[in-house]
Structures are given as structure tokens and as C-alpha cells.
Enzyme design. Structure first.
Site, short mmCIF file in Angstrom:
data_model
loop_
_atom_site.label_atom_id
_atom_site.label_comp_id
_atom_site.label_asym_id
_atom_site.label_seq_id
_atom_site.Cartn_x
_atom_site.Cartn_y
_atom_site.Cartn_z
N ARG A 1 7.02 -0.71 2.21
CA ARG A 1 6.82 -1.15 3.23
C ARG A 1 5.39 -2.16 2.46
NH1 ARG A 1 3.91 2.99 6.26
NH2 ARG A 1 5.30 4.83 5.15
N CYS B 1 -10.95 -13.24 16.60
CA CYS B 1 -11.20 -12.40 16.75
C CYS B 1 -12.72 -11.80 17.00
CB CYS B 1 -10.44 -11.19 16.80
SG CYS B 1 -8.90 -11.51 17.54
N ASP C 1 -12.47 -0.95 11.26
CA ASP C 1 -12.95 -1.20 9.55
C ASP C 1 -14.05 -1.43 9.18
OD1 ASP C 1 -9.79 0.55 9.26
OD2 ASP C 1 -9.25 -1.96 9.73
N ARG D 1 -9.78 -9.04 8.94
CA ARG D 1 -9.87 -9.89 7.21
C ARG D 1 -10.09 -11.28 7.95
NH1 ARG D 1 -3.51 -8.63 8.33
NH2 ARG D 1 -3.26 -6.83 6.95
N ARG E 1 0.70 -1.50 -0.01
CA ARG E 1 0.03 0.23 -0.33
C ARG E 1 1.29 0.93 0.00
NH1 ARG E 1 -3.52 -0.18 4.74
NH2 ARG E 1 -4.37 -1.81 3.27
N TYR E 2 2.05 1.21 0.69
CA TYR E 2 2.87 2.47 1.03
C TYR E 2 3.91 2.25 -0.07
CZ TYR E 2 -0.45 3.31 4.78
OH TYR E 2 -1.23 3.51 5.28
N LYS F 1 -3.75 5.38 6.48
CA LYS F 1 -4.11 5.85 7.38
C LYS F 1 -3.98 6.99 7.47
CE LYS F 1 -2.51 1.24 9.89
NZ LYS F 1 -1.90 0.80 9.22
N CYS G 1 -5.29 -18.29 13.86
CA CYS G 1 -5.36 -17.61 14.67
C CYS G 1 -5.68 -18.31 16.22
CB CYS G 1 -6.01 -16.36 15.01
SG CYS G 1 -5.62 -14.93 13.65
N CYS H 1 -12.66 -8.83 13.62
CA CYS H 1 -11.22 -8.78 12.70
C CYS H 1 -11.65 -8.63 11.35
CB CYS H 1 -11.41 -10.58 12.32
SG CYS H 1 -9.58 -10.83 11.00
N ASP I 1 -8.43 3.56 8.68
CA ASP I 1 -7.45 3.78 7.89
C ASP I 1 -8.59 3.65 6.69
OD1 ASP I 1 -5.69 2.26 6.21
OD2 ASP I 1 -5.67 0.36 7.51
S1 SF4 Z 1 -7.66 -9.32 14.76
FE1 SF4 Z 1 -7.93 -11.30 13.26
S2 SF4 Z 1 -5.77 -11.31 12.30
FE2 SF4 Z 1 -5.90 -10.69 14.56
S3 SF4 Z 1 -4.99 -12.12 15.70
FE3 SF4 Z 1 -7.60 -11.62 16.11
S4 SF4 Z 1 -8.78 -13.05 14.57
FE4 SF4 Z 1 -6.25 -13.45 13.93
#
Ligand code: SF4
Length: 352
Positions: free
Chosen positions: A95, A108, A272, A113, A91-92, A316, A104, A111, A309
Site C-alpha cells: 500500500r 488541526c 506521533d 504533517r 512504507r508497507y 504501526k 485543509c 497535525c 506508529d
Molecule cells: S490532521 Fe492535518 S491533514 Fe488531517 S485535517 Fe487536520 S490539519 Fe488536515
């Protein structure tokens, strides 16, 4: 042979029925969510839950609301459009984010993603990894590689070492960053062997992801101390989450306590606009109010950047207390390229 942490990870909760042994919940309804988005909670993280709906519960236990969120995009930051090769986001100019793992310890619920982490669509192939490494090798402007996923520290030590060693053979890669939630959700993963492995590839920075003071356990403190003692600079990226940490007193306590475990609060992220997470959304006004109350009341070291973002991968943008919205509720934000972008709270599909 498995390491202890791998054995312990296998002891995590992976089905709603297991939760139902301790809490009264609708297993069938929850099963419809886990049929769409993956589920796992480590014993460590589960033991932090005190009651249904508390901050740890909200972050980790599936909620039917995840399925009733159709007005947001699966990939609002256009990560797939910014991927020159699969698994690499550029994106930048200087980096890249390299997605080296797709699972994971805890999935979460908020998340960013969510569309791919823990799902077969996000699986990482050996060819994809070779292509990503080739791209980094051939792109001399890249100075900073951020290892992300999923959680990079769910790789075993040998696989992680192979990646770090490959990057260190590229002269233009100056720094390596690791994004991981292990110190929060699965501190057992931070072993002496892992710390000495990472230490061989300095400079390495590690950003972790504490969202609430209750997550700062003794095990997490020890994990962070081990990493810091290995010379790894530790930062924290918090996501502003409704019903978890959208409270000035909670955020102040979190930021203060992070410093005591040698972790510098780095970013506070406005959520997001990711499909399946609308029930966690707060207003930008609330984020600015929290930032206003941090300033002057906690050490300057404890104050993170509050950032949005921008959609479509425009990067960001930091916001400061005092940044006001226009009469229609929109914020005019300048991207790092100098472009002005209108960002509307009203576009964030706030529930209720
Ligand atoms: S936010 Fe998403 S990528 Fe990060 S630890 Fe939680 S589930 Fe995994």
C-alpha cells in the site's frame, strides 16, 4: 463557477483578529504562531467552541506552546525518507499513501504533517502527481492506495474524479481509501454530487477523524449518512489528545456515538512525536487505561485498535490492555517485519 461549499469555505476564520471579536485573546502572540503554522477554522467548527480551552478550541486555535517544542522531530515517521517520488509514501509492501492535496478546511493544531500541510513546502505540483501515478502503475505489489494530504476532499470534484479514474485504470489497485476530516470540520463538502462521484469508483473506503463527542453534530450525521448510502465504508481514526479526549468516559461516548452515525471506530492513535505538538501528548499508560475501560463496557464493534506508529517509519503496532511497561517505562514492541523496538514514554517529551 464556485460550488456552494467553496463559497462557504471562503467565509472561514483565517486570522486571530477575527477570533478576538468573540474571545478575549492575545492576537499578537497568536500571530507569531500563525506566522509559522497555518490557521483556518470553518464557521461550522468554530460554532462548536463553547469556551476558551475546550476540546474544539484546543484542536483548532493556535497556541504559543506550538513554538516551544524543540525536542521533537518535524518528520518522526520518516515520511520523506520513504517517498520514492514526491508526495507518495511507500512504507508497507502492498500500500501507498498518496498526498493529493495540501490544504485543509481546519488546520488541526496536532497535525502529524504539521511540517508541510498548508505550507508552501508541501505544495503539490502537476509533475509530482504524474510521477506518483507512474510509480503506482509500475509497482505491481501495490493493492491499496490511501488518498491523503492535507485533505483530499478539498480538491474540486473534477480533480478528484480525474485521480480516482486514473487509479481505476490500474488493474493491480484493488481498493482506494480516502482520509478526510470533512465530515467533522466541514460537512457541507459532502454533497450528493461528491457521493455519486465516489460511488463510480468502488470499492472505496473512507476514514474520517472525530476526536470528541461534541463533534458529532446533526450536519456530520447527515454527511456520514450520505456517504454510507453511497456504499462507502466509513471508519474513524481518533488521536489521543491531552485535554481533549484522554478520559475513558469521553472516549467511550465517542466510540458508541460513532456507531450510531454508521462510522466504525478503527484506530486510536498514540500521538506521533511531531514537533509543535508536545502539549497534546499523553502517556501510553493512559491510552492503555482507556482501552481497558472500553473493553466490555461498549460494544466490541465500538472498540478501536490502539496503535503506536513507530518512529522512523517502522510501522504501526497495536497495544492491548495488560501490555505492561518495563521498570524503566519502556515498551518492547514488535514491528510487522518482526523486529523488536524499544519505545519509551520518557522519550515523548511530556510537558510539565
Ligand atoms: S490532521 Fe492535518 S491533514 Fe488531517 S485535517 Fe487536520 S490539519 Fe488536515
Amino acid at each position: 463557477m464556485n460550488n456552494r461549499w467553496q463559497t462557504s469555505l471562503r467565509d472561514s476564520f483565517v486570522s486571530p483578529a477575527e477570533l478576538a471579536e468573540k474571545f478575549n485573546l492575545d492576537v499578537a502572540a497568536m500571530g507569531t504562531v500563525t506566522g509559522r503554522y497555518p490557521f483556518r477554522i470553518t464557521r461550522h467548527y468554530f460554532n462548536l467552541i463553547r469556551e476558551i480551552g475546550d476540546p474544539v478550541w484546543r484542536q483548532s486555535v493556535p497556541d504559543l506552546k506550538e513554538l516551544h517544542d524543540s525536542c521533537q522531530l518535524a518528520d518522526p515517521l520518516n515520511e520523506s525518507g520513504l517517498s520514492p517520488v514526491p508526495g507518495l509514501i511507500h512504507r508497507y509492501p502492498d500500500r501507498v499513501v498518496w498526498l493529493i492535496a495540501n490544504s485543509c478546511a481546519v488546520y488541526c493544531r496536532f497535525c502529524m504533517r504539521k511540517r508541510q500541510v498548508g505550507c508552501s513546502s508541501g505544495e503539490i505540483s502537476p509533475t509530482g502527481s504524474a510521477d506518483a501515478l507512474d510509480y503506482i502503475r509500475e509497482t505491481a505489489t501495490i493493492r491499496d492506495v490511501i488518498l491523503s494530504g492535507g485533505d483530499p476532499l478539498l480538491l474540486d470534484d473534477a480533480s478528484l474524479e480525474q485521480i480516482l479514474a486514473s487509479l481505476r485504470q490500474i488493474p493491480h489497485v484493488e481498493i482506494i481509501r480516502i482520509g478526510t476530516r470533512m465530515p467533522v470540520t466541514f460537512p457541507e463538502r459532502i454533497t450528493p454530487a461528491l457521493c455519486s462521484l465516489i460511488k463510480r469508483y468502488h470499492p472505496v473506503y473512507l476514514n474520517t477523524h472525530f476526536n470528541h463527542p461534541v463533534e458529532l453534530t446533526e450536519a456530520s450525521r447527515i454527511a456520514c449518512a450520505m456517504l454510507a448510502d453511497a456504499g462507502i465504508q466509513l471508519g474513524n481514526q481518533t488521536v489521543l489528545l491531552a485535554g481533549v479526549n484522554d478520559d475513558p468516559a469521553v472516549m467511550a461516548e465517542l466510540c458508541r456515538k460513532l456507531l450510531t452515525i454508521r462510522v466504525k471506530p478503527y484506530y486510536l492513535h498514540q500521538m506521533d512525536l511531531v514537533r509543535g505538538t508536545a502539549h497534546f501528548r499523553t502517556t501510553v499508560k493512559k491510552g492503555l487505561e482507556i482501552m481497558g475501560q472500553l473493553r466490555g463496557h461498549v460494544s466490541g464493534l465500538a472498540v478501536p485498535y490502539y496503535v503506536i506508529d513507530l518512529p522512523e517509519g517502522k510501522g504501526k503496532v497495536p497495544l492491548l490492555p495488560g501490555d505492561g511497561a518495563a521498570a524503566d517505562g519502556s515498551y518492547l514492541l514488535r514491528t510487522y517485519r518482526g523486529e523488536l523496538v524499544e519505545y519509551r514514554d520518557s522519550a515523548t517529551a511530556l510537558p510539565g
